[in-house]
Each structure stands twice: as C-alpha cells, then as structure tokens.
Design a protein around this motif. Structure first.
Motif, PDB file in Angstrom:
ATOM      1  N   GLY A  88      34.321  44.271  49.839  1.00  0.00           N
ATOM      2  CA  GLY A  88      35.718  44.416  49.496  1.00  0.00           C
ATOM      3  C   GLY A  88      36.004  43.664  48.211  1.00  0.00           C
ATOM      4  N   PHE A  89      36.822  44.262  47.349  1.00  0.00           N
ATOM      5  CA  PHE A  89      37.110  43.667  46.038  1.00  0.00           C
ATOM      6  C   PHE A  89      38.582  43.908  45.750  1.00  0.00           C
ATOM      7  N   SER A  90      39.384  42.843  45.806  1.00  0.00           N
ATOM      8  CA  SER A  90      40.828  43.074  45.791  1.00  0.00           C
ATOM      9  C   SER A  90      41.591  41.858  45.292  1.00  0.00           C
ATOM     10  N   ASN A  91      42.846  42.118  44.889  1.00  0.00           N
ATOM     11  CA  ASN A  91      43.772  41.023  44.589  1.00  0.00           C
ATOM     12  C   ASN A  91      44.337  40.427  45.872  1.00  0.00           C
ATOM     13  N   HIS A  92      44.255  41.181  46.963  1.00  0.00           N
ATOM     14  CA  HIS A  92      44.815  40.739  48.230  1.00  0.00           C
ATOM     15  C   HIS A  92      43.840  39.796  48.929  1.00  0.00           C
ATOM     16  N   ASN A  93      44.383  38.732  49.493  1.00  0.00           N
ATOM     17  CA  ASN A  93      43.529  37.766  50.192  1.00  0.00           C
ATOM     18  C   ASN A  93      44.011  37.523  51.617  1.00  0.00           C
ATOM     19  N   ASP A  94      44.567  38.557  52.220  1.00  0.00           N
ATOM     20  CA  ASP A  94      45.096  38.452  53.579  1.00  0.00           C
ATOM     21  C   ASP A  94      43.947  38.358  54.585  1.00  0.00           C
ATOM     22  N   ARG A  95      44.013  37.360  55.460  1.00  0.00           N
ATOM     23  CA  ARG A  95      42.935  37.119  56.415  1.00  0.00           C
ATOM     24  C   ARG A  95      42.693  38.326  57.322  1.00  0.00           C
ATOM     25  N   SER A  96      43.768  38.920  57.810  1.00  0.00           N
ATOM     26  CA  SER A  96      43.614  40.049  58.728  1.00  0.00           C
ATOM     27  C   SER A  96      42.946  41.227  58.026  1.00  0.00           C
ATOM     28  N   LYS A 112      39.662  39.371  43.143  1.00  0.00           N
ATOM     29  CA  LYS A 112      39.452  39.771  41.754  1.00  0.00           C
ATOM     30  C   LYS A 112      39.565  38.620  40.762  1.00  0.00           C
ATOM     31  N   ASN A 113      40.123  37.496  41.203  1.00  0.00           N
ATOM     32  CA  ASN A 113      40.176  36.355  40.290  1.00  0.00           C
ATOM     33  C   ASN A 113      38.968  35.434  40.451  1.00  0.00           C
ATOM     34  N   ALA A 114      37.959  35.890  41.198  1.00  0.00           N
ATOM     35  CA  ALA A 114      36.720  35.116  41.338  1.00  0.00           C
ATOM     36  C   ALA A 114      35.988  35.084  40.001  1.00  0.00           C
ATOM     37  N   SER A 115      35.165  34.073  39.806  1.00  0.00           N
ATOM     38  CA  SER A 115      34.373  33.974  38.575  1.00  0.00           C
ATOM     39  C   SER A 115      33.227  34.979  38.619  1.00  0.00           C
ATOM     40  N   ALA A 116      32.670  35.255  37.462  1.00  0.00           N
ATOM     41  CA  ALA A 116      31.530  36.177  37.381  1.00  0.00           C
ATOM     42  C   ALA A 116      30.360  35.673  38.207  1.00  0.00           C
ATOM     43  N   SER A 117      30.130  34.368  38.183  1.00  0.00           N
ATOM     44  CA  SER A 117      29.010  33.810  38.950  1.00  0.00           C
ATOM     45  C   SER A 117      29.241  33.963  40.450  1.00  0.00           C
ATOM     46  N   GLU A 118      30.498  33.806  40.894  1.00  0.00           N
ATOM     47  CA  GLU A 118      30.820  34.028  42.309  1.00  0.00           C
ATOM     48  C   GLU A 118      30.523  35.469  42.702  1.00  0.00           C
ATOM     49  N   LEU A 119      30.940  36.396  41.865  1.00  0.00           N
ATOM     50  CA  LEU A 119      30.733  37.812  42.141  1.00  0.00           C
ATOM     51  C   LEU A 119      29.249  38.126  42.267  1.00  0.00           C
TER      52      LEU A 119
END
Length: 215
Positions: A88-96, A112-119
């Motif tokens: 999953g790759f999203s701006n949403h960070n809802d736990r459910s 989507k605001n993760a760093s390139a290294s995280e991705l």
C-alpha cells in the motif's frame, strides 16, 4: 530471497503522473529493475494481469484511485496472482485502512512522505516475504486500537455465565429453565450486560465480548 542480480518487474498504480515519475527515478536508481509498468486506473491493471503470463514481482498501490478502492484492488490482485507482492502506498495513515490491506494480502504499507531509503527498505523486505511498514506506519501499528484500550466491564459470576449462554445462542426462556431462574431475572441480567458493554443489541454485545476475549 531477493538477490542483487535479480531483475524486477514492478507495477505502480497511482492516478498522479508526477508521483509515478518520482517513484520510477528512485526505483531505477536503487533496485535491479527490468521493467516498471504504470497504471492510473486499477481496472486497467486487473485487465492486464488476467491476460498476461509475465510475472509481476511487486505492486506499489495507491489506496485512493478513481475507479476502485485500493483495499478491494489488493484483494483482486492477490486472487489473480498470489506470488505478486503488494505494498500500500498512500497519503492516508489510518490504522484501520492498513489492517484492511493486510487482511486482503498486502505485504505492507508505506506513506507517501516516507524517505526514498524507507521505500527501498520496505520493497526489499516485501520481496523477501516480510510484512513491512514505513516508520510512520510502524508507530501507528504499535498503538493499541480503540477496542484494545476499552476497559473490561466488571461482571458478576452470573453475568459471565449468561454472557456465555447468549454467545451459545440460547434464548431467555432456555436460560431461565437451565439456570432455574425466573424469566424476569434473566432479562434483567441481559439488560445489565447491554448497559455495561454499551451494546444496542445482542449482536453488538457478542462482538464486544469477543473483542475483549471474554468469550
């Protein structure tokens, strides 16, 4: 296991071309890529997947698409190609939402605001068969859900007994007969249980009790 000499076919499903362009640059720079496919609609990818023999190693899946929900699309992808990993790759960070994705076969979730290294770390872990999350999602997953935080209401021994009998599908007359109590007493216990669990009906009462591992 993923080896450095492996070549990967990755599909990106996102309705924002600029996002896809940025992802392509990161993937080509940091992974042994054979092919990157891009789709703006989930339905287009499903059509392709149903009509190809080519293995898609991993899908980066936006959760909000114009034609289908990411959760439903994840389920369809895994039904068609069990060997394809989905992140999953999203701006949403809802736990459910994250938990729904996992329930439908996703290997993890990246904001989507993760760093390139995280991705890249998440992609590599997914390809190695691990469940993986970007740092922000890890923190969200670590937090208990509302149901986990909800305290267990104090129950008498008789209330616990009746709660179990309710979950077994017994009617009030059956419980009254088995426990040798009046129907009025059984109904009083049922009403007290409803109030303690803040349940509007029997189904919600049983659901709440299961969540709290009482039955």
């Amino acid at each position: 296991m993923l080896h450095t000499n492996s070549t990967l076919t990755i599909a990106i499903i996102d309705d924002h071309p600029i996002v896809i362009e940025g992802l392509q640059k990161i993937l080509i720079r940091d992974l042994p890529i054979q092919e990157i496919q891009e789709y703006h609609l989930g339905g287009d990818f499903i059509t392709y997947l149903k009509n190809t023999d080519k293995k898609i190693d991993l899908v980066l899946l936006d959760i909000t698409l114009p034609d289908i929900s990411g959760v439903e699309l994840c389920r369809e992808i895994k039904n068609i190609s069990t060997e394809t990993y989905v992140l999953g790759f999203s701006n949403h960070n809802d736990r459910s939402l994250v938990m729904q994705m996992l329930a439908h076969g996703a290997s993890g979730f990246v904001v989507k605001n993760a760093s390139a290294s995280e991705l890249i770390t998440c992609i590599t872990e997914a390809l190695n068969g691990q469940i993986t999350f970007s740092e922000e999602i890890q923190k969200i997953i670590a937090k208990p859900s509302a149901s986990q935080l909800k305290s267990i209401p104090p129950l008498t021994k008789r209330e616990k007994q009746i709660l179990q009998m309710i979950s077994d599908g017994k009617t009030s007359p059956e419980m009254a007969d088995e426990l040798q109590l009046s129907l009025f007493t059984i109904e009083t216990h049922r009403r007290n249980l409803m109030q303690k669990f803040e349940a509007k009906n029997t189904a919600l009462l049983i659901k709440a009790a299961i969540q709290l591992h009482l039955i």
